[in-house]
Motif scaffolding. Structure first.
Motif, short mmCIF file in Angstrom:
data_model
loop_
_atom_site.label_atom_id
_atom_site.label_comp_id
_atom_site.label_asym_id
_atom_site.label_seq_id
_atom_site.Cartn_x
_atom_site.Cartn_y
_atom_site.Cartn_z
N SER A 53 -11.62 -8.64 -22.20
CA SER A 53 -10.41 -8.43 -23.00
C SER A 53 -10.56 -7.22 -23.91
O SER A 53 -9.64 -6.40 -24.02
CB SER A 53 -10.11 -9.66 -23.85
N PHE A 54 -11.71 -7.10 -24.56
CA PHE A 54 -11.92 -5.97 -25.46
C PHE A 54 -11.89 -4.66 -24.68
O PHE A 54 -11.27 -3.69 -25.13
CB PHE A 54 -13.25 -6.12 -26.19
N THR A 55 -12.52 -4.63 -23.53
CA THR A 55 -12.54 -3.41 -22.72
C THR A 55 -11.13 -3.02 -22.27
O THR A 55 -10.73 -1.86 -22.38
CB THR A 55 -13.45 -3.60 -21.49
N LEU A 56 -10.37 -3.99 -21.79
CA LEU A 56 -9.01 -3.69 -21.32
C LEU A 56 -8.11 -3.27 -22.47
O LEU A 56 -7.34 -2.31 -22.34
CB LEU A 56 -8.43 -4.89 -20.59
N LEU A 57 -8.19 -3.98 -23.59
CA LEU A 57 -7.36 -3.61 -24.74
C LEU A 57 -7.72 -2.22 -25.27
O LEU A 57 -6.83 -1.44 -25.63
CB LEU A 57 -7.50 -4.64 -25.86
N LEU A 58 -8.99 -1.92 -25.29
CA LEU A 58 -9.43 -0.61 -25.75
C LEU A 58 -8.90 0.49 -24.84
O LEU A 58 -8.38 1.51 -25.31
CB LEU A 58 -10.95 -0.55 -25.83
N CYS A 59 -8.99 0.29 -23.54
CA CYS A 59 -8.52 1.31 -22.60
C CYS A 59 -7.01 1.50 -22.69
O CYS A 59 -6.52 2.63 -22.68
CB CYS A 59 -8.95 0.96 -21.19
N VAL A 60 -6.27 0.41 -22.79
CA VAL A 60 -4.82 0.51 -22.91
C VAL A 60 -4.45 1.19 -24.23
O VAL A 60 -3.55 2.03 -24.28
CB VAL A 60 -4.17 -0.88 -22.78
N PHE A 61 -5.17 0.83 -25.29
CA PHE A 61 -4.94 1.45 -26.59
C PHE A 61 -5.20 2.95 -26.55
O PHE A 61 -4.41 3.74 -27.08
CB PHE A 61 -5.84 0.75 -27.63
N LEU A 62 -6.27 3.35 -25.91
CA LEU A 62 -6.58 4.78 -25.82
C LEU A 62 -5.57 5.53 -24.94
O LEU A 62 -5.22 6.67 -25.23
CB LEU A 62 -8.00 4.99 -25.31
N GLY A 70 -12.05 10.44 -28.74
CA GLY A 70 -13.49 10.25 -28.61
C GLY A 70 -14.09 9.57 -29.83
O GLY A 70 -14.93 8.68 -29.73
N PHE A 71 -13.64 9.99 -31.02
CA PHE A 71 -14.14 9.38 -32.25
C PHE A 71 -13.68 7.93 -32.37
O PHE A 71 -14.44 7.08 -32.83
CB PHE A 71 -13.67 10.18 -33.47
N LEU A 72 -12.46 7.65 -31.95
CA LEU A 72 -11.98 6.27 -31.98
C LEU A 72 -12.78 5.39 -31.04
O LEU A 72 -13.09 4.24 -31.36
CB LEU A 72 -10.49 6.21 -31.63
N TYR A 73 -13.15 5.94 -29.89
CA TYR A 73 -13.97 5.16 -28.97
C TYR A 73 -15.36 4.91 -29.56
O TYR A 73 -15.89 3.80 -29.48
CB TYR A 73 -14.10 5.85 -27.62
N LYS A 84 -12.44 9.38 -18.15
CA LYS A 84 -11.24 9.74 -17.38
C LYS A 84 -10.06 10.02 -18.31
O LYS A 84 -9.29 10.96 -18.09
CB LYS A 84 -10.87 8.62 -16.40
N ILE A 85 -9.92 9.22 -19.35
CA ILE A 85 -8.82 9.41 -20.30
C ILE A 85 -8.98 10.74 -21.04
O ILE A 85 -8.03 11.50 -21.19
CB ILE A 85 -8.74 8.23 -21.29
#
Length: 134
Positions: free
Chosen positions: A46-55, A69-72, A122-123
């Motif tokens: 969930s954290f991985t998917l939410l993070l990717c969608v958020f980015l 990059g800094f947010l990640y 990729k993002i």
């Protein structure tokens, strides 16, 4: 979202599901640990998917393009801290004292981190930041 990112997310979900099935079927016999392992898989996925969608969402905003990059980098320790907070009882109790069980948790964390880094790369490569060249 682009179709390519959806394919990456689908590959991520299928691979994590297959790894989970292998772990629970062949390596885990303790039911209490299986529930903890399942909860940790759900949290990390969930954290991985939410993070990717958020980015991906922030990538479209001109204000945040340079900060992705800094947010990640900020999100990685936050994920670990929240994992420890949510699963404090299971981690620090005597129920999980086997090194094999701790390696299982570490393995899924590393796999999710691998996919996160892949998605974020990729993002970041996809976001077209204009350079100030004079």
């Amino acid at each position: 979202m682009k179709k390519v990112f959806l394919i990456y997310i689908l590959i991520f979900l299928v691979s994590i599901f297959l790894i989970y099935q292998v772990y629970t079927r062949f390596f885990i016999s303790d039911n209490s640990y299986t529930s903890f392992l399942t909860a940790s898989y759900i949290y990390l996925i969930s954290f991985t998917l939410l993070l990717c969608v958020f980015l991906i969402f922030l990538q479209k905003k001109e204000k945040f393009k340079r900060l992705l990059g800094f947010l990640y980098l900020f999100s990685v320790p936050v994920k670990i801290i929240l994992f420890i907070v949510f699963f404090k009882k299971q981690i620090f109790s005597q129920n999980i004292n086997s090194e094999k069980k701790l390696y299982n948790i570490l393995t899924i964390m590393i796999l999710c981190l691998f996919f996160e880094v892949f998605f974020v790369a990729k993002i970041l490569n996809d976001s077209s930041i204009t350079k100030n060249v004079e």
